[in-house]
Design a protein around this motif. Structure first.
Motif, PDB file in Angstrom:
ATOM      1  N   MET A  86      -5.823  -4.791  10.918  1.00 11.07           N
ATOM      2  CA  MET A  86      -5.456  -4.681   9.508  1.00 11.07           C
ATOM      3  C   MET A  86      -5.844  -3.312   8.946  1.00 11.07           C
ATOM      4  O   MET A  86      -5.101  -2.726   8.136  1.00 11.07           O
ATOM      5  CB  MET A  86      -6.113  -5.798   8.706  1.00 11.07           C
ATOM      6  CG  MET A  86      -5.658  -7.198   9.105  1.00 11.07           C
ATOM      7  SD  MET A  86      -3.849  -7.387   9.115  1.00 11.07           S
ATOM      8  CE  MET A  86      -3.485  -7.171   7.376  1.00 11.07           C
ATOM      9  N   ASP A  87      -6.984  -2.783   9.352  1.00 12.49           N
ATOM     10  CA  ASP A  87      -7.380  -1.436   8.923  1.00 12.49           C
ATOM     11  C   ASP A  87      -6.361  -0.399   9.392  1.00 12.49           C
ATOM     12  O   ASP A  87      -5.980   0.514   8.642  1.00 12.49           O
ATOM     13  CB  ASP A  87      -8.759  -1.085   9.482  1.00 12.49           C
ATOM     14  CG  ASP A  87      -9.892  -1.804   8.756  1.00 12.49           C
ATOM     15  OD1 ASP A  87      -9.648  -2.296   7.640  1.00 12.49           O
ATOM     16  OD2 ASP A  87     -11.002  -1.873   9.317  1.00 12.49           O
ATOM     17  N   LEU A  89      -3.249  -0.990  10.141  1.00  9.54           N
ATOM     18  CA  LEU A  89      -2.002  -1.242   9.415  1.00  9.54           C
ATOM     19  C   LEU A  89      -2.000  -0.511   8.077  1.00  9.54           C
ATOM     20  O   LEU A  89      -1.034   0.172   7.722  1.00  9.54           O
ATOM     21  CB  LEU A  89      -1.835  -2.752   9.181  1.00  9.54           C
ATOM     22  CG  LEU A  89      -0.749  -3.174   8.177  1.00  9.54           C
ATOM     23  CD1 LEU A  89       0.629  -2.790   8.687  1.00  9.54           C
ATOM     24  CD2 LEU A  89      -0.834  -4.685   7.927  1.00  9.54           C
ATOM     25  N   TYR A  90      -3.094  -0.637   7.349  1.00 12.71           N
ATOM     26  CA  TYR A  90      -3.172  -0.037   6.010  1.00 12.71           C
ATOM     27  C   TYR A  90      -3.321   1.492   6.045  1.00 12.71           C
ATOM     28  O   TYR A  90      -3.188   2.144   5.018  1.00 12.71           O
ATOM     29  CB  TYR A  90      -4.320  -0.654   5.218  1.00 12.71           C
ATOM     30  CG  TYR A  90      -4.083  -2.112   4.879  1.00 12.71           C
ATOM     31  CD1 TYR A  90      -2.859  -2.530   4.348  1.00 12.71           C
ATOM     32  CD2 TYR A  90      -5.063  -3.074   5.099  1.00 12.71           C
ATOM     33  CE1 TYR A  90      -2.627  -3.854   4.049  1.00 12.71           C
ATOM     34  CE2 TYR A  90      -4.844  -4.415   4.793  1.00 12.71           C
ATOM     35  CZ  TYR A  90      -3.617  -4.793   4.277  1.00 12.71           C
ATOM     36  OH  TYR A  90      -3.384  -6.109   3.970  1.00 12.71           O
ATOM     37  N   SER A  91      -3.571   2.039   7.235  1.00  9.96           N
ATOM     38  CA  SER A  91      -3.642   3.497   7.346  1.00  9.96           C
ATOM     39  C   SER A  91      -2.255   4.129   7.278  1.00  9.96           C
ATOM     40  O   SER A  91      -2.129   5.334   7.058  1.00  9.96           O
ATOM     41  CB  SER A  91      -4.312   3.891   8.665  1.00  9.96           C
ATOM     42  OG  SER A  91      -3.445   3.664   9.774  1.00  9.96           O
ATOM     43  N   ASP A  92      -1.219   3.322   7.473  1.00  8.36           N
ATOM     44  CA  ASP A  92       0.172   3.790   7.434  1.00  8.36           C
ATOM     45  C   ASP A  92       0.454   4.893   8.450  1.00  8.36           C
ATOM     46  O   ASP A  92       1.312   5.748   8.232  1.00  8.36           O
ATOM     47  CB  ASP A  92       0.549   4.295   6.030  1.00  8.36           C
ATOM     48  CG  ASP A  92       0.632   3.161   5.012  1.00  8.36           C
ATOM     49  OD1 ASP A  92       1.029   2.051   5.408  1.00  8.36           O
ATOM     50  OD2 ASP A  92       0.292   3.400   3.847  1.00  8.36           O
ATOM     51  N   SER A 116       5.062  -6.621   7.511  1.00 10.30           N
ATOM     52  CA  SER A 116       4.873  -5.285   6.934  1.00 10.30           C
ATOM     53  C   SER A 116       5.866  -4.270   7.495  1.00 10.30           C
ATOM     54  O   SER A 116       5.774  -3.088   7.191  1.00 10.30           O
ATOM     55  CB  SER A 116       3.438  -4.807   7.201  1.00 10.30           C
ATOM     56  OG  SER A 116       2.515  -5.638   6.535  1.00 10.30           O
TER      57      SER A 116
END
Length: 245
Positions: A86-87, A89-92, A116
């Motif tokens: 998840m970390d 993922l949120y780093s894009d 996502s």
């Protein structure tokens, strides 16, 4: 000429549910989908049972992530891997994930990553629960990855009779050809393969002992096949047609 776009992938391995013997084949398979910008493996590295991973990690620059088993009966490794995913993922910074495990606990993670807009490639043994397999865009059984490294354990090629008796396989192939065919009932092999991939994430000709889809289709003896020239070059395209048509 435009530079080829390479997908950035994060490879996350559950050491409790994977074997060091698959790594060579695993990374070769990942390379078909994109570049492994992150390679991490999760487990309790104080445990002697993971000692066989040591040389493999150094050789392939895979980062071990330590996760102590704080409570018996609880898989802390899964939780650490999911939190890291998840970390990331949120780093894009990534286009997709490669989740290496035979554990159904990663089913929700795979679904969340796909929600996502990222592509998810799953890797696990044939015992992997169906929900996790179905949650991935593509699922590769690791038995075929070991096959590529050891000819002594190569998956036995199934006979024509065995293939014809595999109702699921026959229906999948016929549906794909039907959906991809033109008004003459002929279908280009490329779109047939794409249709199959969407309908059955775990489909792989290697599971039946064949390296390519065309070889598998030909072995069933259920389809007509012909090669057609493409443009003015020397390349050819394979077309197939259901013999019942």
């Amino acid at each position: 000429m435009d530079e080829e776009i390479t997908h950035k992938l994060a490879v996350l391995i559950d050491a409790d549910n994977a074997q060091p013997s698959i790594v060579e084949g695993l990374l070769a398979e990942v390379a078909k989908f994109g570049t492994a910008n992150v390679k991490r493996i999760y487990g309790d590295w104080t445990s002697p049972r993971l000692s066989s991973w040591k040389d493999v990690l150094l050789q392939h620059s895979i980062q071990p992530i330590q996760q102590f088993g704080y409570t018996r009966g609880k898989n802390a490794t899964d939780s650490a891997m999911i939190i890291d995913a998840m970390d990331l993922l949120y780093s894009d910074k990534f286009d997709g994930f490669c989740l290496v495990s035979s554990d159904s606990d990663f089913t929700k993670l795979a679904a969340r990553l796909r929600e996502s807009g990222l592509v998810v490639y799953g890797f696990g043994e044939q015992k992997t629960p169906e929900p996790f397999v179905a949650a991935c865009d593509k699922f590769v059984y690791t038995e075929v990855l070991r096959d590529e490294e050891d000819d002594q354990i190569e998956t036995k090629q199934k006979s024509t009779n065995e293939l014809k008796q595999d109702t699921k396989l026959v229906n999948l192939l016929r549906s794909a050809v039907e959906a991809s065919s033109d008004e003459t009932n002929w279908a280009h092999l490329g779109p047939v393969g794409s249709y199959i991939a969407k309908q059955s994430p775990e489909f792989d000709p290697r599971n039946y002992g064949f390296h390519k889809l065309g070889e598998l289709v030909n072995a069933t003896k259920l389809f007509e096949m012909e090669e057609r020239p493409v443009g003015e070059g020397q390349s050819k395209a394979i077309y197939i047609k259901d013999k019942r048509k």
